[in-house]
Enzyme design. Structure first.
Site, PDB file in Angstrom:
ATOM      1  N   TYR A   1       0.822  -1.220   0.000  1.00 15.18           N
ATOM      2  CA  TYR A   1       0.000   0.000   0.000  1.00 15.18           C
ATOM      3  C   TYR A   1       0.852   1.263   0.000  1.00 15.18           C
ATOM      4  O   TYR A   1       0.348   2.359  -0.196  1.00 15.18           O
ATOM      5  CB  TYR A   1      -0.950   0.025   1.206  1.00 15.18           C
ATOM      6  CG  TYR A   1      -2.010  -1.059   1.169  1.00 15.18           C
ATOM      7  CD1 TYR A   1      -2.259  -1.765   0.005  1.00 15.18           C
ATOM      8  CD2 TYR A   1      -2.760  -1.373   2.287  1.00 15.18           C
ATOM      9  CE1 TYR A   1      -3.212  -2.765  -0.033  1.00 15.18           C
ATOM     10  CE2 TYR A   1      -3.720  -2.369   2.255  1.00 15.18           C
ATOM     11  CZ  TYR A   1      -3.937  -3.069   1.086  1.00 15.18           C
ATOM     12  OH  TYR A   1      -4.885  -4.055   1.047  1.00 15.18           O
TER      13      TYR A   1
ATOM     14  N   LYS B   1       3.507 -15.396   1.718  1.00 13.26           N
ATOM     15  CA  LYS B   1       3.500 -16.248   0.531  1.00 13.26           C
ATOM     16  C   LYS B   1       4.963 -16.471   0.127  1.00 13.26           C
ATOM     17  O   LYS B   1       5.407 -16.026  -0.940  1.00 13.26           O
ATOM     18  CB  LYS B   1       2.713 -15.577  -0.602  1.00 13.26           C
ATOM     19  CG  LYS B   1       1.209 -15.542  -0.372  1.00 13.26           C
ATOM     20  CD  LYS B   1       0.540 -16.865  -0.646  1.00 13.26           C
ATOM     21  CE  LYS B   1       0.506 -17.152  -2.131  1.00 13.26           C
ATOM     22  NZ  LYS B   1      -0.047 -18.511  -2.407  1.00 13.26           N
TER      23      LYS B   1
ATOM     24  N   ASP C   1      -2.722 -18.070   1.830  1.00 14.76           N
ATOM     25  CA  ASP C   1      -3.937 -18.635   1.231  1.00 14.76           C
ATOM     26  C   ASP C   1      -4.458 -19.800   2.064  1.00 14.76           C
ATOM     27  O   ASP C   1      -5.672 -19.954   2.250  1.00 14.76           O
ATOM     28  CB  ASP C   1      -3.712 -19.035  -0.241  1.00 14.76           C
ATOM     29  CG  ASP C   1      -2.460 -19.868  -0.455  1.00 14.76           C
ATOM     30  OD1 ASP C   1      -1.588 -19.890   0.443  1.00 14.76           O
ATOM     31  OD2 ASP C   1      -2.331 -20.502  -1.511  1.00 14.76           O
TER      32      ASP C   1
ATOM     33  N   ASP D   1      -4.989  -7.182   5.772  1.00 23.08           N
ATOM     34  CA  ASP D   1      -6.227  -6.496   5.418  1.00 23.08           C
ATOM     35  C   ASP D   1      -7.312  -7.544   5.117  1.00 23.08           C
ATOM     36  O   ASP D   1      -8.442  -7.479   5.623  1.00 23.08           O
ATOM     37  CB  ASP D   1      -5.954  -5.626   4.179  1.00 23.08           C
ATOM     38  CG  ASP D   1      -7.029  -4.606   3.914  1.00 23.08           C
ATOM     39  OD1 ASP D   1      -8.019  -4.586   4.669  1.00 23.08           O
ATOM     40  OD2 ASP D   1      -6.888  -3.828   2.954  1.00 23.08           O
TER      41      ASP D   1
ATOM     42  N   ASP E   1     -10.441  -9.040   7.797  1.00 19.33           N
ATOM     43  CA  ASP E   1     -11.852  -8.881   7.433  1.00 19.33           C
ATOM     44  C   ASP E   1     -12.559 -10.230   7.436  1.00 19.33           C
ATOM     45  O   ASP E   1     -13.717 -10.346   7.844  1.00 19.33           O
ATOM     46  CB  ASP E   1     -11.995  -8.233   6.043  1.00 19.33           C
ATOM     47  CG  ASP E   1     -12.130  -6.722   6.138  1.00 19.33           C
ATOM     48  OD1 ASP E   1     -11.814  -6.169   7.214  1.00 19.33           O
ATOM     49  OD2 ASP E   1     -12.551  -6.092   5.148  1.00 19.33           O
TER      50      ASP E   1
END
Ligand code: NAD
Length: 350
Positions: A136, A187, A220, A244, A248
């Site tokens: 970001y 990852k 994942d 993020d 959520d």
């Protein structure tokens, strides 16, 4: 005298922070409360979502409690003047690099989740998300037009050793006071930053926290495990982007957005930023029906992490639990109380 800066913001922000004010005045009369416009309302009145005075006041406070920012009326404002830009600027300006998001299932609300009660009952996860680095913020970024007329968008995922170490230290320290386990998610199978993340976390663990159980999990797989067997997790440590998304997802495990607080903290002694994870909810703004508990529980986190009053944090959390156990509910969690009546139910239990 400790100071709490309230930044009500937009939409339901002023409604929920108004209830925090009432709770704060009751539980902690010595706390000095200040208030400043922030987000869209600040853009409208001051021409910027985050004024220099507001940032200076935030840095001079012991803690900052933000309601929510944003709304459709600011969608066409220049990107750097949008309410969300004010929030990123506040996080950067305050240097709050670790985002703490608990996903906690209150016993009284176990049936509000889309998962079965037996999967989520007793759930208590703390997600620690890196907040001021990664994709970001990485450079270069932008959208360029290529010679053949196509466009090309670029974001850059970038992390340094020290950025990874400081947020990992927060996660390990938190785990020590909980169930002593950290699951670090990246990852590393496909990303260089993931490889570095795993290497740095492993080395820090060996050096400073060998007594905490450390587990590595690909992000994942973590997304899958969160819905399959969420109670395996204690503290989840992850970067800005995966955090993020995973936070959520974890929020949804527990039912309503209106229930979930968060904290963003930096170096020891610096003020923390506390905010409910929900947005400004333009669909219900101004109706007095927003659930104030996420904001009230964010204040409880401020009491614990920035205002040195863990005793009051416990009292307030227990009062929220007791209010829920007595059947008090706003609309989003299956009841019919308004924001004020819900806060009254908490005040009555204090
Ligand atoms: P939202 O969280 O505002 O609302 C999603 C849904 O949840 C809505 O139906 C809303 O009514 C409901 N809801 C949210 N909080 C609630 C509460 N306390 N009580 C009862 N119901 C509640 O998300 P959105 O609709 O995607 O975004 C609306 C605006 O908020 C956008 O401008 C977005 O950019 C902004 N936003 C801000 C933040 C923040 O300030 N940190 C976070 C997310 C979204």
């Amino acid at each position: 005298m400790p100071t709490l800066l309230l930044l009500p913001g937009d939409g339901i922000g002023p409604e929920v922070t108004g209830e925090v004010r009432r709770v704060a005045e009751k539980i902690f009369p010595d706390l000095t409360l200040e208030e400043r416009p922030f987000g869209g309302i600040s853009y409208d009145t001051l021409g910027t979502p985050l004024s220099d005075e507001t940032l200076a006041l935030a840095l001079a406070s012991d803690a900052v409690l933000m309601g929510a920012v944003g709304g459709p009326q600011w969608a066409s404002a220049p990107r750097h003047l949008r309410p969300e830009a004010g929030l990123l600027g506040l996080r950067l300006g305050m240097g709050v690099f670790a985002n703490l998001r608990p996903a906690l299932c209150f016993a009284a609300l176990a049936d509000a989740s889309s998962l079965k009660r037996e999967v989520i009952e007793g759930l208590d996860i703390m997600i620690v998300r890196e907040l001021t680095g990664g994709v970001y913020f990485g450079k270069p970024r932008g959208i360029e037009t290529l010679p053949d007329g196509q466009k090309r968008g670029v974001d850059t995922q970038v992390y340094t050793t020290s950025e990874i170490e400081r947020v990992s230290r927060v996660a390990f320290t938190l785990a020590e006071g909980r169930r002593n386990k950290v699951t670090s998610c990246e990852k590393s199978n496909v990303m260089e930053t993931g490889l570095l993340w795993r290497e740095v976390v492993t080395a820090l663990h060996a050096r400073e926290f060998p007594h905490v159980t450390l587990e590595h999990m690909l992000a994942d797989n973590a997304a899958m495990q969160l819905v399959k067997n969420p109670r395996q997790f204690d503290v989840i440590l992850t970067d800005n982007l995966f955090g993020d998304i995973l936070s959520d997802e974890a929020a949804q495990l527990t039912g309503s957005l209106g229930m979930l607080p968060s904290a963003a903290i930096g170096v020891a002694g610096a003020p923390g930023l506390y905010e409910p994870i929900h947005g400004s909810a333009p669909d219900i703004a101004g109706q007095g029906v927003a659930n104030p508990l996420a904001a009230i529980l964010s204040f409880a986190m401020a009491l614990r992490w920035s205002l040195a009053r863990p005793d009051l944090a416990d009292r307030l959390t227990h009062a929220v639990e007791a209010a829920l156990a007595s059947g008090a509910r706003t609309r989003d969690i299956g009841g019919d109380l308004g924001s004020r009546a819900m806060a009254d139910a908490v005040l009555a239990k204090l």
